[in-house]
Design a protein around this motif. Structure first.
Motif, PDB file in Angstrom:
ATOM      1  N   ALA A  84       0.844  -1.193   0.000  1.00  0.00           N
ATOM      2  CA  ALA A  84       0.000   0.000   0.000  1.00  0.00           C
ATOM      3  C   ALA A  84       0.879   1.241   0.000  1.00  0.00           C
ATOM      4  O   ALA A  84       2.048   1.202   0.409  1.00  0.00           O
ATOM      5  CB  ALA A  84      -0.917   0.007   1.222  1.00  0.00           C
ATOM      6  N   ILE A  85       0.296   2.338  -0.466  1.00  0.00           N
ATOM      7  CA  ILE A  85       0.985   3.623  -0.434  1.00  0.00           C
ATOM      8  C   ILE A  85      -0.056   4.704  -0.197  1.00  0.00           C
ATOM      9  O   ILE A  85      -1.156   4.639  -0.734  1.00  0.00           O
ATOM     10  CB  ILE A  85       1.774   3.869  -1.744  1.00  0.00           C
ATOM     11  N   PHE A  86       0.270   5.674   0.663  1.00  0.00           N
ATOM     12  CA  PHE A  86      -0.677   6.756   0.897  1.00  0.00           C
ATOM     13  C   PHE A  86      -0.016   8.111   0.677  1.00  0.00           C
ATOM     14  O   PHE A  86       1.206   8.251   0.716  1.00  0.00           O
ATOM     15  CB  PHE A  86      -1.329   6.667   2.288  1.00  0.00           C
ATOM     16  N   ARG A  87      -0.894   9.096   0.461  1.00  0.00           N
ATOM     17  CA  ARG A  87      -0.464  10.468   0.197  1.00  0.00           C
ATOM     18  C   ARG A  87      -1.309  11.395   1.062  1.00  0.00           C
ATOM     19  O   ARG A  87      -2.530  11.378   0.978  1.00  0.00           O
ATOM     20  CB  ARG A  87      -0.648  10.802  -1.289  1.00  0.00           C
ATOM     21  N   ILE A  88      -0.663  12.218   1.900  1.00  0.00           N
ATOM     22  CA  ILE A  88      -1.352  13.214   2.719  1.00  0.00           C
ATOM     23  C   ILE A  88      -1.251  14.558   2.011  1.00  0.00           C
ATOM     24  O   ILE A  88      -0.183  14.924   1.499  1.00  0.00           O
ATOM     25  CB  ILE A  88      -0.736  13.293   4.124  1.00  0.00           C
ATOM     26  N   SER A  89      -2.354  15.314   1.973  1.00  0.00           N
ATOM     27  CA  SER A  89      -2.392  16.522   1.152  1.00  0.00           C
ATOM     28  C   SER A  89      -3.337  17.559   1.744  1.00  0.00           C
ATOM     29  O   SER A  89      -4.027  17.318   2.731  1.00  0.00           O
ATOM     30  CB  SER A  89      -2.853  16.155  -0.260  1.00  0.00           C
ATOM     31  N   THR A  90      -3.368  18.729   1.092  1.00  0.00           N
ATOM     32  CA  THR A  90      -4.306  19.807   1.405  1.00  0.00           C
ATOM     33  C   THR A  90      -5.193  20.035   0.190  1.00  0.00           C
ATOM     34  O   THR A  90      -4.732  19.902  -0.946  1.00  0.00           O
ATOM     35  CB  THR A  90      -3.548  21.095   1.768  1.00  0.00           C
ATOM     36  N   ASN A  91      -6.454  20.452   0.398  1.00  0.00           N
ATOM     37  CA  ASN A  91      -7.435  20.331  -0.682  1.00  0.00           C
ATOM     38  C   ASN A  91      -7.351  21.287  -1.876  1.00  0.00           C
ATOM     39  O   ASN A  91      -7.827  20.932  -2.940  1.00  0.00           O
ATOM     40  CB  ASN A  91      -8.864  20.339  -0.116  1.00  0.00           C
TER      41      ASN A  91
END
Length: 364
Positions: A84-91
């Motif tokens: 799995a891989i995740f990405r944290i971001s701002t909208n």
């Protein structure tokens, strides 16, 4: 307290409106306006929403053994491990100074998933879940989503300094509301969100998905001590345009993290509607139940010059997945073509068509 039995999925739980294609066209036009503006500014295409990444991390999702039948559904039907891989971001679709307080998102991509594929996802083996740090979506339906996005398009690349000032003012208004249990989604979307540490947040799908024979929302809860101690912690962002990226990197590089993926089964279509994405499904009526664990070993979540190619290579769409986890509701139906439009625009502008990875080793 006795809970209602889970609602069984049937196609008629959705209420498809005759003008949905027209609304999708309006959304695409706003996406195009944002993408044209930012691509011209940066000389490089970024996402039309959630453009700025605060961290990308690779890990493993472990589906728990012994799940009861109503939880052992879709990719969770049997125990196993997935890359799995995740990405944290701002909208927003432009890359802003972190001093502007905005909602955060976490996009999770699970690799090697078998099963009948959703339209447009044939031939791939990924399952994407896109989540935000709040239990509801910012708009009840696609029409309202289109209005919000039109405003976002009009303010893209406009007066970042004024946005900072406005953000501070909005946080001063929103904070007391948050303290008495009346947070304002609207104020947060406009820049009034507190700059909480992204790794201490719980991330919610906010919109419903098919969950095999049933219907559910999903959420990712931080559970390791390195993460839970950050819940509610405010990051100092003044004079630090990439403060969140720095803070996320410091924690994941030093300690990694562990989250639980939990599911909230629909148990009443009246109080847990499919078509209104702003209605919170109350945990008293249906608690979140753990189905899997996401584990991330210590790693750099952002390295200048090395992370950008990975970020470019990834695209997330809730319609990248299997039929057993089909996104449901008006908002989700509108996101299928619009998110695909954004990814294809990036691929064309940057001269590198985006492909879904089969293994983490496929990424740059």
């Amino acid at each position: 307290m006795t809970l209602n039995a889970p609602t069984r999925y049937t196609p008629d739980v959705e209420d498809v409106q005759p003008d949905e294609a027209e609304v999708v066209d309006r959304l695409k036009e706003s996406f195009r306006q944002i993408l044209d503006t930012t691509s011209r500014d940066y000389g490089h295409a970024v996402r039309s929403v959630h453009a700025k990444a605060h961290g990308i991390a690779k890990g493993r999702l472990t589906v728990h053994p012994g799940l009861p039948p109503e939880l052992a559904q879709g990719l969770f039907a049997k125990p196993g491990e997935y890359e799995a891989i995740f990405r944290i971001s701002t909208n927003p679709g432009d890359i802003l100074d972190d001093e502007i307080g905005l909602p955060r998102g976490l996009a999770l991509k699970i690799l090697g998933v078998e099963g009948d594929r959703l339209p447009g996802s044939e031939g791939d083996t990924v399952q994407d879940f896109i989540m935000v740090n709040g239990p509801v979506f910012a708009a009840p339906d696609a029409k309202a989503f289109a209005k919000n996005l039109k405003l976002l398009a009009a303010t893209t690349d406009k007066a970042e300094g004024a946005k900072k000032v406005f953000s501070h003012l909005l946080r001063a208004v929103e904070a007391p509301l948050e303290a008495i249990g009346l947070p304002s989604t609207t104020l947060k979307q406009m820049g009034g969100a507190p700059n909480n540490h992204p790794l201490g947040e719980t991330y919610f799908s906010a919109t419903p998905y098919r969950f095999g024979d049933y219907i559910a929302k999903l959420a990712l809860f931080p559970v390791s001590p390195a993460l839970t101690r950050l819940t509610g912690e405010i990051v100092s962002t003044r004079g630090r345009p990439d403060a969140l990226r720095e803070e996320v990197n410091a924690v994941l590089a030093g300690q990694g993290g562990r989250w639980e993926l939990r599911v909230q089964l629909n148990r009443d279509l009246e109080t847990m509607p499919i078509e209104d994405a702003t209605v919170e499904w109350k945990e008293a009526d249906s608690p979140f139940l753990t189905i899997a664990t996401l584990s991330v070993e210590p790693q750099a979540s952002w390295t200048e010059g090395a992370s950008e190619p990975v970020d470019d290579a990834l695209s997330y769409n809730i319609w990248n997945g299997i039929v057993a986890h089909q996104p449901l509701g008006n908002v989700n139906r509108a996101r299928r073509e619009t998110y695909r439009f954004s990814a294809e625009y990036r691929g064309r502008f940057n001269g590198c068509p985006i492909h879904q990875p089969r293994h983490l080793a496929d990424l740059p």
